[in-house]
Design a protein around this motif. Structure first.
Motif, PDB file in Angstrom:
ATOM      1  N   MET A 145       0.829  -1.208   0.000  1.00  0.00           N
ATOM      2  CA  MET A 145       0.000   0.000   0.000  1.00  0.00           C
ATOM      3  C   MET A 145       0.865   1.260   0.000  1.00  0.00           C
ATOM      4  O   MET A 145       1.921   1.287   0.624  1.00  0.00           O
ATOM      5  CB  MET A 145      -0.908   0.027   1.233  1.00  0.00           C
ATOM      6  CG  MET A 145      -2.061  -0.971   1.201  1.00  0.00           C
ATOM      7  SD  MET A 145      -3.238  -0.720   2.554  1.00  0.00           S
ATOM      8  CE  MET A 145      -2.256  -1.201   3.971  1.00  0.00           C
ATOM      9  N   LYS A 146       0.384   2.297  -0.682  1.00  0.00           N
ATOM     10  CA  LYS A 146       1.021   3.602  -0.641  1.00  0.00           C
ATOM     11  C   LYS A 146       0.705   4.254   0.704  1.00  0.00           C
ATOM     12  O   LYS A 146      -0.227   3.867   1.415  1.00  0.00           O
ATOM     13  CB  LYS A 146       0.528   4.483  -1.783  1.00  0.00           C
ATOM     14  CG  LYS A 146       0.730   3.885  -3.167  1.00  0.00           C
ATOM     15  CD  LYS A 146       2.195   3.733  -3.519  1.00  0.00           C
ATOM     16  CE  LYS A 146       2.375   3.240  -4.941  1.00  0.00           C
ATOM     17  NZ  LYS A 146       3.795   3.002  -5.288  1.00  0.00           N
ATOM     18  N   ILE A 147       1.510   5.282   1.040  1.00  0.00           N
ATOM     19  CA  ILE A 147       1.393   5.857   2.381  1.00  0.00           C
ATOM     20  C   ILE A 147       0.029   6.494   2.621  1.00  0.00           C
ATOM     21  O   ILE A 147      -0.503   6.454   3.742  1.00  0.00           O
ATOM     22  CB  ILE A 147       2.530   6.864   2.647  1.00  0.00           C
ATOM     23  CG1 ILE A 147       2.587   7.205   4.141  1.00  0.00           C
ATOM     24  CG2 ILE A 147       2.353   8.129   1.797  1.00  0.00           C
ATOM     25  CD1 ILE A 147       3.922   7.272   4.713  1.00  0.00           C
ATOM     26  N   GLU A 148      -0.584   7.071   1.585  1.00  0.00           N
ATOM     27  CA  GLU A 148      -1.913   7.666   1.760  1.00  0.00           C
ATOM     28  C   GLU A 148      -2.935   6.610   2.179  1.00  0.00           C
ATOM     29  O   GLU A 148      -3.816   6.866   3.020  1.00  0.00           O
ATOM     30  CB  GLU A 148      -2.368   8.327   0.456  1.00  0.00           C
ATOM     31  CG  GLU A 148      -1.546   9.524   0.029  1.00  0.00           C
ATOM     32  CD  GLU A 148      -0.319   9.132  -0.783  1.00  0.00           C
ATOM     33  OE1 GLU A 148       0.360  10.036  -1.291  1.00  0.00           O
ATOM     34  OE2 GLU A 148      -0.036   7.913  -0.911  1.00  0.00           O
ATOM     35  N   THR A 149      -2.808   5.412   1.607  1.00  0.00           N
ATOM     36  CA  THR A 149      -3.715   4.311   1.941  1.00  0.00           C
ATOM     37  C   THR A 149      -3.414   3.768   3.333  1.00  0.00           C
ATOM     38  O   THR A 149      -4.332   3.448   4.105  1.00  0.00           O
ATOM     39  CB  THR A 149      -3.593   3.192   0.894  1.00  0.00           C
ATOM     40  OG1 THR A 149      -3.751   3.759  -0.417  1.00  0.00           O
ATOM     41  CG2 THR A 149      -4.654   2.124   1.096  1.00  0.00           C
ATOM     42  N   LYS A 150      -2.126   3.686   3.665  1.00  0.00           N
ATOM     43  CA  LYS A 150      -1.743   3.201   4.998  1.00  0.00           C
ATOM     44  C   LYS A 150      -2.300   4.096   6.106  1.00  0.00           C
ATOM     45  O   LYS A 150      -2.710   3.608   7.163  1.00  0.00           O
ATOM     46  CB  LYS A 150      -0.220   3.128   5.114  1.00  0.00           C
ATOM     47  CG  LYS A 150       0.422   2.009   4.317  1.00  0.00           C
ATOM     48  CD  LYS A 150       1.933   2.005   4.520  1.00  0.00           C
ATOM     49  CE  LYS A 150       2.590   0.860   3.767  1.00  0.00           C
ATOM     50  NZ  LYS A 150       4.058   0.846   3.952  1.00  0.00           N
ATOM     51  N   CYS A 151      -2.313   5.398   5.857  1.00  0.00           N
ATOM     52  CA  CYS A 151      -2.825   6.322   6.873  1.00  0.00           C
ATOM     53  C   CYS A 151      -4.285   6.036   7.214  1.00  0.00           C
ATOM     54  O   CYS A 151      -4.734   6.299   8.338  1.00  0.00           O
ATOM     55  CB  CYS A 151      -2.679   7.765   6.389  1.00  0.00           C
ATOM     56  SG  CYS A 151      -1.002   8.417   6.540  1.00  0.00           S
ATOM     57  N   LEU A 152      -5.016   5.499   6.268  1.00  0.00           N
ATOM     58  CA  LEU A 152      -6.429   5.199   6.485  1.00  0.00           C
ATOM     59  C   LEU A 152      -6.681   3.773   6.954  1.00  0.00           C
ATOM     60  O   LEU A 152      -7.600   3.519   7.739  1.00  0.00           O
ATOM     61  CB  LEU A 152      -7.214   5.446   5.196  1.00  0.00           C
ATOM     62  CG  LEU A 152      -7.411   6.912   4.796  1.00  0.00           C
ATOM     63  CD1 LEU A 152      -7.917   7.003   3.372  1.00  0.00           C
ATOM     64  CD2 LEU A 152      -8.368   7.599   5.750  1.00  0.00           C
ATOM     65  N   HIS A 153      -5.877   2.824   6.490  1.00  0.00           N
ATOM     66  CA  HIS A 153      -6.247   1.424   6.677  1.00  0.00           C
ATOM     67  C   HIS A 153      -5.323   0.592   7.567  1.00  0.00           C
ATOM     68  O   HIS A 153      -5.687  -0.525   7.942  1.00  0.00           O
ATOM     69  CB  HIS A 153      -6.367   0.747   5.309  1.00  0.00           C
ATOM     70  CG  HIS A 153      -7.499   1.269   4.487  1.00  0.00           C
ATOM     71  ND1 HIS A 153      -8.813   0.916   4.710  1.00  0.00           N
ATOM     72  CD2 HIS A 153      -7.519   2.162   3.451  1.00  0.00           C
ATOM     73  CE1 HIS A 153      -9.595   1.538   3.839  1.00  0.00           C
ATOM     74  NE2 HIS A 153      -8.838   2.307   3.067  1.00  0.00           N
ATOM     75  N   GLU A 154      -4.131   1.094   7.902  1.00  0.00           N
ATOM     76  CA  GLU A 154      -3.256   0.324   8.788  1.00  0.00           C
ATOM     77  C   GLU A 154      -3.664   0.509  10.250  1.00  0.00           C
ATOM     78  O   GLU A 154      -4.341   1.472  10.605  1.00  0.00           O
ATOM     79  CB  GLU A 154      -1.801   0.743   8.593  1.00  0.00           C
ATOM     80  CG  GLU A 154      -1.174   0.259   7.300  1.00  0.00           C
ATOM     81  CD  GLU A 154      -0.854  -1.232   7.325  1.00  0.00           C
ATOM     82  OE1 GLU A 154      -1.255  -1.937   8.273  1.00  0.00           O
ATOM     83  OE2 GLU A 154      -0.203  -1.704   6.363  1.00  0.00           O
ATOM     84  N   GLY A 155      -3.254  -0.431  11.079  1.00  0.00           N
ATOM     85  CA  GLY A 155      -3.476  -0.335  12.523  1.00  0.00           C
ATOM     86  C   GLY A 155      -4.739  -1.008  12.995  1.00  0.00           C
ATOM     87  O   GLY A 155      -4.691  -1.991  13.732  1.00  0.00           O
ATOM     88  N   TYR A 156      -5.863  -0.502  12.562  1.00  0.00           N
ATOM     89  CA  TYR A 156      -7.164  -1.060  12.976  1.00  0.00           C
ATOM     90  C   TYR A 156      -7.832  -1.716  11.783  1.00  0.00           C
ATOM     91  O   TYR A 156      -8.017  -1.093  10.729  1.00  0.00           O
ATOM     92  CB  TYR A 156      -8.050   0.046  13.543  1.00  0.00           C
ATOM     93  CG  TYR A 156      -9.470  -0.390  13.832  1.00  0.00           C
ATOM     94  CD1 TYR A 156      -9.724  -1.417  14.745  1.00  0.00           C
ATOM     95  CD2 TYR A 156     -10.546   0.228  13.193  1.00  0.00           C
ATOM     96  CE1 TYR A 156     -11.035  -1.824  15.012  1.00  0.00           C
ATOM     97  CE2 TYR A 156     -11.850  -0.164  13.459  1.00  0.00           C
ATOM     98  CZ  TYR A 156     -12.090  -1.197  14.361  1.00  0.00           C
ATOM     99  OH  TYR A 156     -13.379  -1.601  14.626  1.00  0.00           O
ATOM    100  N   HIS A 157      -8.205  -2.983  11.947  1.00  0.00           N
ATOM    101  CA  HIS A 157      -8.831  -3.745  10.860  1.00  0.00           C
ATOM    102  C   HIS A 157     -10.157  -4.320  11.364  1.00  0.00           C
ATOM    103  O   HIS A 157     -10.197  -5.408  11.953  1.00  0.00           O
ATOM    104  CB  HIS A 157      -7.905  -4.873  10.403  1.00  0.00           C
ATOM    105  CG  HIS A 157      -6.536  -4.399  10.007  1.00  0.00           C
ATOM    106  ND1 HIS A 157      -6.282  -3.766   8.821  1.00  0.00           N
ATOM    107  CD2 HIS A 157      -5.349  -4.461  10.671  1.00  0.00           C
ATOM    108  CE1 HIS A 157      -4.992  -3.457   8.746  1.00  0.00           C
ATOM    109  NE2 HIS A 157      -4.402  -3.864   9.859  1.00  0.00           N
ATOM    110  N   PRO A 158     -11.279  -3.616  11.176  1.00  0.00           N
ATOM    111  CA  PRO A 158     -12.568  -4.087  11.694  1.00  0.00           C
ATOM    112  C   PRO A 158     -13.023  -5.369  11.014  1.00  0.00           C
ATOM    113  O   PRO A 158     -12.837  -5.566   9.811  1.00  0.00           O
ATOM    114  CB  PRO A 158     -13.516  -2.926  11.370  1.00  0.00           C
ATOM    115  CG  PRO A 158     -12.867  -2.204  10.233  1.00  0.00           C
ATOM    116  CD  PRO A 158     -11.396  -2.343  10.444  1.00  0.00           C
ATOM    117  N   GLY A 159     -13.599  -6.257  11.822  1.00  0.00           N
ATOM    118  CA  GLY A 159     -14.151  -7.505  11.307  1.00  0.00           C
ATOM    119  C   GLY A 159     -15.606  -7.340  10.896  1.00  0.00           C
ATOM    120  O   GLY A 159     -16.155  -6.220  10.917  1.00  0.00           O
ATOM    121  N   ASN A 160     -16.216  -8.435  10.576  1.00  0.00           N
ATOM    122  CA  ASN A 160     -17.604  -8.430  10.131  1.00  0.00           C
ATOM    123  C   ASN A 160     -18.519  -7.838  11.202  1.00  0.00           C
ATOM    124  O   ASN A 160     -18.562  -8.303  12.339  1.00  0.00           O
ATOM    125  CB  ASN A 160     -18.042  -9.870   9.808  1.00  0.00           C
ATOM    126  CG  ASN A 160     -19.437  -9.926   9.227  1.00  0.00           C
ATOM    127  OD1 ASN A 160     -19.815  -9.104   8.401  1.00  0.00           O
ATOM    128  ND2 ASN A 160     -20.227 -10.895   9.682  1.00  0.00           N
TER     129      ASN A 160
END
Length: 421
Positions: free
Chosen positions: A1-16
């Motif tokens: 992932m590019k850094i712009e995407t990482k800022c939004l999607h890394e760290g917390y990954h919500p489940g169903n």
């Protein structure tokens, strides 16, 4: 992932069925199924949160995000940037040790390294960051344990040659610690150029809104702590029944020790709510940084043409001696901070600042709103005259943190303030 995407999607990954926004785990305490499991937590043989002085799920998600942004194996959030700098050094140095630091760093960090660490028995030698590797080599001692510098110095706006400092540090089997606060991982990722440990004051651009203090330490996972100079990583820690950090945590030995040993004892961990607010800032960091840079470039160019300005410090400005380093380390921009010297010295500098209407006169920097500060009277007030010169600060120097307002409005404010002097 590019850094712009990482800022939004890394760290917390919500489940169903889970919330899309990072939850705030506002709790100091956690419940376990058995006493045995709690024992394993305190023996560091099981994963989990034992107490929010050491870790918290909300803070942990933000730590994972920042580690991903900087390219490290792990991160540890702290209650302030100064706490991050302090712990980053105390995690590898002790009484009788020595460190080397660039002299053009934040005044508060100079005080930390030269005054407070001295009380702990740790000596610091300050060096001109433009010195050659040969000159730097002469400063190393058998007890030297680290080299410290800032990607973009506050407020001198000098650019550190990270690879040069990494090479000389590694030649002497010690790590390079880089304060990357002004650049943020959006503009520069020091680990990619050889830095071993990265620190930030997250109170600045990462948060961006002046709503809460914070800091972070990122471990690259690349330094060899078993090289013979750091026995605290390779010998048993009696406070954890003889655990050996390099054996138990591998590449993450440094950041694990910082958490379970120093954070355990110092308690400088941020709250869940502070981490939640920091995460909101991180999500928009790339968009904000780009605007900060473009606005600052226009302001720096305007100031450079004024006959009331003696000099302008902005690394990418035409004619800057740091232009080549900018191309290497900061190709996308040099942050939103500009420093400049008013002709006539301190009195006219103060008159200019007091005449500003849009820009706020505050003890802060790297905010969404334009703000201004006179370093010699505030953040660097405790420094001696020689230390001020070494830090690149003169009586007339002004630190101007360009915000996200329309650049025309910012320049109009500067123009009317200059007219008053």
């Amino acid at each position: 992932m590019k850094i712009e995407t990482k800022c939004l999607h890394e760290g917390y990954h919500p489940g169903n069925g889970e919330p899309i926004a990072l939850p705030i785990y506002q709790s100091t305490t956690y419940v376990y199924d058995s006493t045995e499991h709690i024992g394993k937590l305190f023996d560091l043989t099981a994963e989990g949160h034992m107490y929010s002085r050491i870790s918290n799920p909300t803070v942990g998600a933000v730590e994972d995000k920042i580690a991903a942004l900087e390219g490290g194996v792990g991160a540890l959030c702290t209650s302030s940037g100064q706490a991050a700098s302090f712990i980053s050094i105390m995690n590898l140095a002790k009484a009788g040790d020595h460190i080397i630091s660039a002299s053009t760093i934040y005044g508060g960090t100079i005080n930390l390294l030269s005054v407070t660490l001295k009380r702990f028995g740790i000596e610091c030698t300050f060096v001109d960051q433009e010195a050659s590797e040969e000159e730097l080599q002469k400063l190393f001692k058998p007890n030297t344990k680290a080299v410290f510098g800032e990607t973009i110095a506050n407020p001198a706006l000098s650019v550190l040659d990270i690879e040069k400092f990494a090479n000389i540090a590694h030649k002497n089997n010690v790590p390079l610690i880089i304060d990357n606060t002004f650049a943020t991982p959006v503009l520069c990722r020091p680990i990619e150029f050889g830095a071993d440990i990265v620190v930030h004051s997250t109170s600045k651009y990462m948060d961006g809104h002046a709503v809460q203090l914070g800091g972070v330490i990122i471990d690259s996972g690349n330094f060899d702590w078993a090289n013979g100079k750091f026995p605290e990583f390779t010998e048993p820690d009696d406070s954890y029944h003889g655990i050996v950090y390099t054996e138990h945590f591998g590449r993450a030995a440094y950041i694990a020790k910082a958490r379970v040993q120093l954070m355990r004892d110092m308690g400088a961990y941020p709250t869940a709510n502070a981490a939640f607010l920091l995460n909101l800032g991180l999500e928009t960091l790339p968009v904000r940084i780009e605007r900060h840079c473009r606005n600052a470039e226009r302001v720096a160019e305007y100031l450079s043409k004024s006959d009331k300005i003696e000099s302008v410090n902005y690394p990418s400005l035409e004619g800057s001696k740091y232009s080549e380093l900018c191309k290497k380390y900061l190709p996308e921009g040099c942050s939103g901070v500009v420093s400049f010297v008013i002709k006539g010295g301190r009195d006219l500098a103060v008159k200019f600042m007091d005449s500003l209407k849009l820009a706020s006169n505050v003890v802060h920097v790297a905010d969404i709103r334009t703000c201004v500060l006179h370093p010699a009277s505030s953040t660097h007030r405790q420094l001696t005259d020689s230390q001020l010169v070494a830090a690149g600060i003169t009586p007339g120097l002004i630190r101007f943190s360009v915000g996200l307002e329309n650049a025309d409005d910012i320049i109009e404010d500067i123009e009317q303030a200059l007219a008053n002097i």
